[in-house]
Design an enzyme around this catalytic site. Structure first.
Site, mmCIF file in Angstrom:
data_model
loop_
_atom_site.group_PDB
_atom_site.id
_atom_site.type_symbol
_atom_site.label_atom_id
_atom_site.label_comp_id
_atom_site.label_asym_id
_atom_site.label_seq_id
_atom_site.Cartn_x
_atom_site.Cartn_y
_atom_site.Cartn_z
ATOM 1 N N ASP A 458 -16.935 -45.892 11.725
ATOM 2 C CA ASP A 458 -17.016 -46.596 10.451
ATOM 3 C C ASP A 458 -16.310 -45.761 9.386
ATOM 4 O OD1 ASP A 458 -18.084 -48.627 8.601
ATOM 5 O OD2 ASP A 458 -19.278 -46.968 7.844
ATOM 6 N N ASP A 658 -23.188 -44.790 9.466
ATOM 7 C CA ASP A 658 -24.256 -44.220 8.640
ATOM 8 C C ASP A 658 -25.060 -45.244 7.859
ATOM 9 O OD1 ASP A 658 -22.305 -44.983 6.803
ATOM 10 O OD2 ASP A 658 -22.756 -43.315 5.452
ATOM 11 N N ASP A 662 -24.618 -50.722 10.082
ATOM 12 C CA ASP A 662 -24.085 -50.154 11.328
ATOM 13 C C ASP A 662 -25.123 -50.136 12.446
ATOM 14 O OD1 ASP A 662 -21.588 -49.553 10.173
ATOM 15 O OD2 ASP A 662 -22.388 -47.702 9.318
#
Length: 771
Positions: A458, A658, A662
């Site tokens: 990410d 994080d 996610d």
């Protein structure tokens, strides 16, 4: 949708992959990790108020002996959990506390085994000297009949008192039908001693061909006593070595300070750590440890967080930044507010996670379990066949030869080393990872980490800091940088936009002090306007400047390339004149470039996934370099589908993220990797947590995985080879060609030290360099 009681996520009961039944109700979970946590302690999640009383939070140094009680677990069979000490019903080993305490005192089993060993050794030494002196040197200080009674007197306390724990575990293994190493030890020692006792007390029961000239029967008291003593020595060495595997957890527990300095009504006083509560004001003086997790209210200092994150560089702490309990303050004084205390602190959570991971089972353990399941019955069968073959086809005297070789087979084949091969490496490896900022939730993740060939990352918060910052200020002719920044920050102080906060913070860092603004007005999608110190100030995009009649042509050449790099560019106009532009961006983490290059070097394909537009995403990818694929404009509910698509293509996928959005993707990946700086939901969904929150931790995690799995393979290879070679030699296959027979005493020594060798090899993991 129903709530996952462990991590708090909402899950669909029809699609949830994991569930557990308790109290007549069924509960659903997002991942196996959450399900396992709930199954281990359902009351903790069903009745959180009862499990975590606010006023009786235990200190870190006392974990885990709080109101919940200590859980005792078998190191080889972690599914065995008891509320008190005892023996494992499967393998017979002594149970250990799930989470060792910082000062847990002497191990009672080690004390007992140590006492039994020394008493047995004192009695066995003259017994062995007496026996081998007669056999090797013809030294016989006593008549044979008297010598036999002396041997009986010396061996009986060794076998019946020193070896009593082995007979207890033998009986338990037979009752529960879980044949284990103590089955073989008990049978071997028991047969040797029992045969010898009958031979000494009733020699007339044996055929005359077995008796010597004096009518006596050959006895093996020295073998029974020596094997017992050697096994006791092996147990002592093994218990000492096993205690070293908890060194990492005890080191973590030892980091916690015992007191905190509370500030109340202007008065400062030192109080025990267990008396600290949420929202207490605490003073952290220079050189002191931060008592609990919290936030800085006043002061400025650098804090050494290396014992938690593994990073040696101190971290700057100012008002509003987070503090982690047990880290060490530098030269400044800090006033903090406690946010997490007792079991809720990061240190306590790390201790709990490491303890759970150390007792989890890696998939490779299934091989050892499968072999062990068939091994003990197979060894007993081989011992019986050995006895039969030597009884009918061996040299005279056949019965003693058959008995000695059958006992040697039973003793040398004990599968203790095989059973310890995987758990010991897992315990040491996860402990090592914890000291380097790599928290592994279970052994399966540790095994899979080295096999990852695709890493999905990410962007925000993982590759970048996740927080916009002021990176550049450009001025037009006739304007000063400090003046433009001061007026822009003064205007933006009234805005709630994230980019506004970045400009205000950037101005403060550069010493440009903001002043109150008047007539503030926000123009949605364009910018803001207002008056600062009687000057008309506008800050916004190009359409807004055009609407105000401000020509931006002189700075367009500066602005366009910056926008192409994905940075946020805002023009500043003062009194209807173009004054400059401010540039805000989410900076790339310093470690990201090196980490991506290292992953690529080891054959890992790196995929960046983000909800940002493609232009910004590709700009970030270009800066980092080494990104193989960019997935942009990905909505939160699409991230999981992207990970599942990669897995369907046959890839072993690791997902690093994080945020709350996610969490589903982290759970769907082969290995979910959460940034420790992110949300609790992400960390609950992931199998690996990086305390520092950057990609260099993934490099460390892969090195840890490779080192641990290599260590496990070495242990398993040694154990398999040892047993595969030892059993036929003990059975006497070399005798027809070389005349070699393996003494039961030598077999006992080899068996005892094979377990110690496996543990010693596992402890080498403590010296592995991950950085």
């Amino acid at each position: 949708m129903v709530k996952d009681l462990v991590c708090g996520m909402m899950v669909d009961p029809k699609a949830a992959p994991h569930h557990a039944d308790t109290g007549g109700s069924r509960y659903y979970f997002c991942s196996a990790g959450c399900s396992d946590k709930f199954t281990a302690a359902p009351d903790r999640y069903l009745n959180p108020q009862d499990s975590h009383p606010k006023m009786q939070t235990p200190t870190l140094g006392e974990l885990p002996a709080a109101a919940e009680g200590t859980i005792w677990i078998c190191p080889m069979h972690p599914q065995i959990r008891r509320n008190g000490p005892g023996q494992c019903p499967i393998c017979g080993m002594a149970l250990e506390p799930l989470e060792p305490k910082f000062d847990e005192g002497p191990n009672p089993e080690l004390i007992d085994m140590n006492r039994r060993f020394w008493v047995s050794a004192v009695l066995t030494l003259p017994l062995v000297v007496l026996t081998f002196g007669a056999e090797l040197f013809g030294w016989e200080p006593f008549p044979m009949a008297l010598s036999m009674w002396i041997q009986l007197a010396l061996a009986t306390p060794v076998v019946l008192w020193g070896g009593w724990p082995f007979f207890e575990r033998l009986w338990a293994s037979l009752k529960t039908r879980n044949l284990n190493m103590f089955t073989l030890i008990g049978l071997g020692v028991g047969v040797a001693y029992g045969y010898s006792v009958v031979g000494a007390l009733a020699p007339e029961l044996f055929p005359t061909s077995l008796r010597t000239m004096g009518g006596l029967v050959p006895v093996y008291f020295e073998a029974a006593a020596a094997i017992t003593t050697l096994v006791l020595l092996g147990q002592v060495l093994e218990l000492r070595a096993r205690s070293a595997t908890g060194k990492a957890i005890r080191a973590l527990l030892g980091l916690a300070p015992k007191t905190a300095r509370r500030v109340r009504d202007g008065i400062e006083e030192d109080i025990p750590l267990e008396h600290v509560h949420v929202d207490d004001m605490l003073r952290v003086r220079p050189g002191e440890k931060v008592p609990v997790d919290g936030i800085v209210l006043e002061g400025r200092s650098s804090v050494d967080e290396s014992m938690i994150s593994g990073e040696p560089i101190p971290v700057e702490k100012v008002e509003g930044t987070k503090l982690i309990g047990a880290t060490v303050n530098g030269t400044g004084s800090l006033l903090m507010r406690a946010e997490r205390v007792g079991r809720d602190t990061m240190l306590s959570q790390i201790v709990h996670m490491v303890a759970e991971a150390q007792r989890s089972r890696a998939p490779i353990q299934k091989l050892a379990d499968k072999v062990s399941g068939w091994f003990v019955p197979g060894v007993v069968l081989i011992a019986v066949l050995t006895f039969i073959v030597w009884s009918f086809a061996g040299p005279e005297p056949r019965l003693p030869h058959a008995l000695v070789n059958a006992i040697a087979v039973l003793i040398i084949a004990c599968p203790c080393a095989l059973g310890l091969a995987t758990p010991m490496s897992i315990m040491v490896g996860t402990g090592k990872g914890a000291t380097q900022g790599v928290l592994v939730k279970n052994a399966e993740a540790l095994e899979l980490m080295e096999k990852i060939d695709t890493l999905v990352v990410d962007k925000t918060g993982t590759l970048t800091l996740g927080k916009p910052r002021l990176v550049k200020v450009v001025t037009a002719n006739g304007f000063e940088v400090n003046e433009v920044l001061r007026l822009a920050a003064s205007l933006e102080k009234g805005s709630e936009h994230p980019l506004a906060a970045a400009i205000v913070e950037g101005a403060e860092e550069r010493g440009a002090e903001a002043v109150p603004a008047a007539n503030f007005k926000s123009h949605t999608g364009k910018g803001v306007t207002g008056k600062v110190a009687d000057r008309a100030v506008a800050l916004g995009n190009k359409p807004m400047m055009a609407a105000l009649g401000v020509d931006t042509a002189s700075l367009d050449a500066e602005a366009d390339p910056l926008r192409g790099e994905g940075q946020g560019v805002m023009f500043v106009a003062i009194d209807q004149k173009l004054a400059g532009l401010v540039v805000v961006a989410d900076p790339i983490k310093e470690s990201a470039v090196a980490a991506v290059a290292n992953l690529r070097k080891h054959g890992v394909r790196v995929v960046m996934m983000t909800g940002d537009n493609r232009r910004t995403a590709e700009a970030v990818a270009r800066k980092i370099g080494g990104i193989d694929e960019v997935l942009a404009d990905v909505l939160p509910d699409q991230k999981q589908a992207m990970v599942e698509r990669l897995r369907r293509e046959g890839r072993r996928v690791g997902m690093a993220g994080d945020g709350i959005n996610d969490a589903p993707a982290l759970a769907a990946a082969d290995v979910g990797i959460a940034m420790g700086t992110g949300t609790d939901v992400a960390m609950e969904s992931a199998a690996v947590t990086l305390v520092k929150g950057d990609l260099s931790g993934i490099v460390r995690a892969r090195r840890l995985s490779r080192a641990t799995m290599r260590n496990i393979r070495e242990n398993l290879f040694f154990s398999f080879v040892f047993n595969a070679a030892g059993v036929p030699i003990a059975a006497g296959v070399l005798y027809p060609w070389f005349g070699i027979l393996l003494s039961p005493i030598i077999a006992g020594a080899a068996m005892a030290f094979s377990s110690v060798a496996v543990i010693g090899n596992s402890l080498r993991l403590r010296t592995v360099q991950l950085g």
